[in-house]
Design a protein around this motif. Sequence first.
Motif, PDB file in Angstrom:
ATOM      1  N   THR A  47      12.733 -17.119   9.304  1.00 33.64           N
ATOM      2  CA  THR A  47      12.264 -18.387   9.794  1.00 33.64           C
ATOM      3  C   THR A  47      10.877 -18.639   9.021  1.00 33.64           C
ATOM      4  O   THR A  47      10.601 -17.821   8.271  1.00 33.64           O
ATOM      5  N   ASN A  48      10.357 -19.887   9.456  1.00 32.54           N
ATOM      6  CA  ASN A  48       9.218 -20.282   8.809  1.00 32.54           C
ATOM      7  C   ASN A  48       7.811 -19.576   9.735  1.00 32.54           C
ATOM      8  O   ASN A  48       6.794 -19.722   9.218  1.00 32.54           O
ATOM      9  N   ASN A  49       8.042 -18.631  10.767  1.00 33.07           N
ATOM     10  CA  ASN A  49       7.159 -17.996  11.367  1.00 33.07           C
ATOM     11  C   ASN A  49       6.910 -17.087  10.432  1.00 33.07           C
ATOM     12  O   ASN A  49       7.426 -16.262   9.787  1.00 33.07           O
ATOM     13  N   ASP A  50       5.414 -16.700  10.505  1.00 32.16           N
ATOM     14  CA  ASP A  50       4.794 -15.626   9.834  1.00 32.16           C
ATOM     15  C   ASP A  50       4.939 -14.225  10.224  1.00 32.16           C
ATOM     16  O   ASP A  50       4.752 -12.999   9.522  1.00 32.16           O
ATOM     17  N   GLU A  51       5.294 -14.170  11.306  1.00 31.07           N
ATOM     18  CA  GLU A  51       5.481 -12.710  12.234  1.00 31.07           C
ATOM     19  C   GLU A  51       6.859 -12.668  12.903  1.00 31.07           C
ATOM     20  O   GLU A  51       7.488 -13.759  13.291  1.00 31.07           O
ATOM     21  N   MET A  52       7.284 -11.296  13.217  1.00 34.01           N
ATOM     22  CA  MET A  52       8.529 -11.316  13.706  1.00 34.01           C
ATOM     23  C   MET A  52       7.882  -9.847  14.498  1.00 34.01           C
ATOM     24  O   MET A  52       7.553  -8.742  14.004  1.00 34.01           O
ATOM     25  N   ILE A  53       7.958  -9.829  15.862  1.00 35.33           N
ATOM     26  CA  ILE A  53       7.619  -8.929  16.976  1.00 35.33           C
ATOM     27  C   ILE A  53       8.862  -8.143  17.076  1.00 35.33           C
ATOM     28  O   ILE A  53       9.595  -8.862  17.649  1.00 35.33           O
ATOM     29  N   VAL A  54       8.808  -7.061  17.056  1.00 28.66           N
ATOM     30  CA  VAL A  54       9.984  -6.075  17.333  1.00 28.66           C
ATOM     31  C   VAL A  54       9.366  -5.143  18.773  1.00 28.66           C
ATOM     32  O   VAL A  54       8.476  -4.361  18.384  1.00 28.66           O
ATOM     33  N   ARG A  55       9.713  -5.210  19.863  1.00 29.39           N
ATOM     34  CA  ARG A  55       9.194  -4.371  20.733  1.00 29.39           C
ATOM     35  C   ARG A  55       9.792  -3.158  20.653  1.00 29.39           C
ATOM     36  O   ARG A  55      11.197  -2.974  20.678  1.00 29.39           O
ATOM     37  N   MET A  56       9.351  -2.053  20.872  1.00 32.19           N
ATOM     38  CA  MET A  56       9.803  -0.616  20.579  1.00 32.19           C
ATOM     39  C   MET A  56       9.445   0.117  21.998  1.00 32.19           C
ATOM     40  O   MET A  56       8.830  -0.118  22.827  1.00 32.19           O
ATOM     41  N   ILE A  57      10.561   1.122  22.150  1.00 29.77           N
ATOM     42  CA  ILE A  57      10.444   1.785  23.400  1.00 29.77           C
ATOM     43  C   ILE A  57      10.555   3.423  22.823  1.00 29.77           C
ATOM     44  O   ILE A  57      11.219   3.409  21.787  1.00 29.77           O
ATOM     45  N   LYS A  58      10.158   4.257  23.478  1.00 23.75           N
ATOM     46  CA  LYS A  58      10.209   5.826  23.244  1.00 23.75           C
ATOM     47  C   LYS A  58      11.528   6.254  23.181  1.00 23.75           C
ATOM     48  O   LYS A  58      12.508   6.103  24.175  1.00 23.75           O
ATOM     49  N   ASN A  59      11.674   7.119  22.169  1.00 26.64           N
ATOM     50  CA  ASN A  59      12.964   8.063  22.108  1.00 26.64           C
ATOM     51  C   ASN A  59      12.783   9.090  22.857  1.00 26.64           C
ATOM     52  O   ASN A  59      11.728   9.407  23.190  1.00 26.64           O
ATOM     53  N   PRO A  60      13.948   9.721  23.122  1.00 26.45           N
ATOM     54  CA  PRO A  60      13.750  11.128  24.064  1.00 26.45           C
ATOM     55  C   PRO A  60      13.109  12.082  23.020  1.00 26.45           C
ATOM     56  O   PRO A  60      13.390  12.037  21.721  1.00 26.45           O
ATOM     57  N   ASP A  61      12.515  13.059  23.592  1.00 22.22           N
ATOM     58  CA  ASP A  61      11.686  14.139  22.928  1.00 22.22           C
ATOM     59  C   ASP A  61      12.901  15.133  22.926  1.00 22.22           C
ATOM     60  O   ASP A  61      12.880  16.156  23.690  1.00 22.22           O
ATOM     61  N   ILE A  62      13.529  15.291  21.819  1.00 19.38           N
ATOM     62  CA  ILE A  62      14.656  16.466  21.802  1.00 19.38           C
ATOM     63  C   ILE A  62      14.010  17.852  21.858  1.00 19.38           C
ATOM     64  O   ILE A  62      14.555  18.562  22.817  1.00 19.38           O
ATOM     65  N   VAL A  63      12.989  18.224  21.201  1.00 22.87           N
ATOM     66  CA  VAL A  63      12.644  19.541  21.260  1.00 22.87           C
ATOM     67  C   VAL A  63      11.979  19.915  22.464  1.00 22.87           C
ATOM     68  O   VAL A  63      12.223  20.884  23.023  1.00 22.87           O
TER      69      VAL A  63
END
Length: 407
Positions: A297-313
């Motif tokens: 789009t014409n927007n200069d930013e794209m915001i992606v909200r991130m969430i934590k993955n499981p800590d496998i080890v």
Amino acid sequence: MTAIANKRILLGITGGIAAYKCAELTRRLTERGAQVRVVMTQSAQEFITPLTLQAVSGFPVSHNLLDPAAEAGMGHIELAKWADLVLIAPATANFIAKLTAGIADDLLSTLCLATPAPIAIAPAMNQVMYQAPATQANLATLKQRQVTLWGPASGAQACGDVGPGRMVNPDELVTAVVDYFIDQAQPQLLAGKNIMITAGPTREAIDPVRYISNHSSGKMGYALAQAARSLGANVTVVSGPVALAAPAKCNLVKVISALDMHDAVMADINQQDIFIACAAVADYRPATIAEQKIKKTNNDEMIVRMIKNPDIVAKVAALENAPFTVGFAAETQDVEHYARDKMQRKNLAMIAANDVSQSGQGFNAEDNALTVFWPQGMTQIALASKQDVAAQLLQLIATQFNANTSP
């Protein structure tokens, strides 16, 4: 010292297009300390010159059965006695047939009859030739005679066909040679033990065509798999997307995302004696995945909200009957501080830390260096090929595992 340091490897090259790979194969073997003598058939010289192989091996190339320069004119006997291992790569359908029938009409086929050394072959031919009943019968006969087969691989061929028959790549052959000598030389410290290793990166999708990932190549995890197998272990590799051939004689489980890797690990973790978390698992993933490609789009930013993955080890180490759990810490600063903290917080038996900010080691590099910590000690593994580092690390893991599980 590597497993093949000072080992005498006779490389027999026959007349297939894959002969061009033998310069790289010879270089890789000599880099790891092996002495390599090259014997070429007449047809092999149509694909790559003896001078090239002489330059990378450091020895004159042999190709004449009756060589006046050889001791008593018997080069086939001299070379046959010299070798610790005879490796035929590429091994054409024609040469495989000659070897099966015991035909000795040139230097290479004659010394194969005369050598007391073990013989390994890396088949390379058109996929129809490989699958022909005569070739399959010849290969079965050679197996019965204790000739080792490495390959072939499957894929696109020089003739345009697609299928089995490609010579395995030089790095895989070097690994096979190293594993062979390790198997011959060392006790099977992990014989019968089940080991699961995670390897490579994960990909966290943003939309159907975009994802977030990292620079992990999977080379360290795959090297650990080969090292564990050489110690007698039953190995499962849970691998993110990598451009590597499947590790030989290992159970390979392919995954994409961190959630995929988590599910694959937890599905079989109760059967494992040792768990090595070598994968570079994404700590976070997008909270939502767009069903269609996100348009610019014409927007200069794209915001992606991130969430934590499981800590496998951490989840594995917290199990009631947890396997011996080894973590990895790829750091760019304060390596020891962060590694020890991670080991304690996650209740790990051991942790292997590397400084990925150093040039020439870590992600996507051929070499690596590690500092390994456990509750009662630490040691350093100096910069070396990832195969050598993996072999040293597995020795440490085996020692600590056996100490922790002995009555």
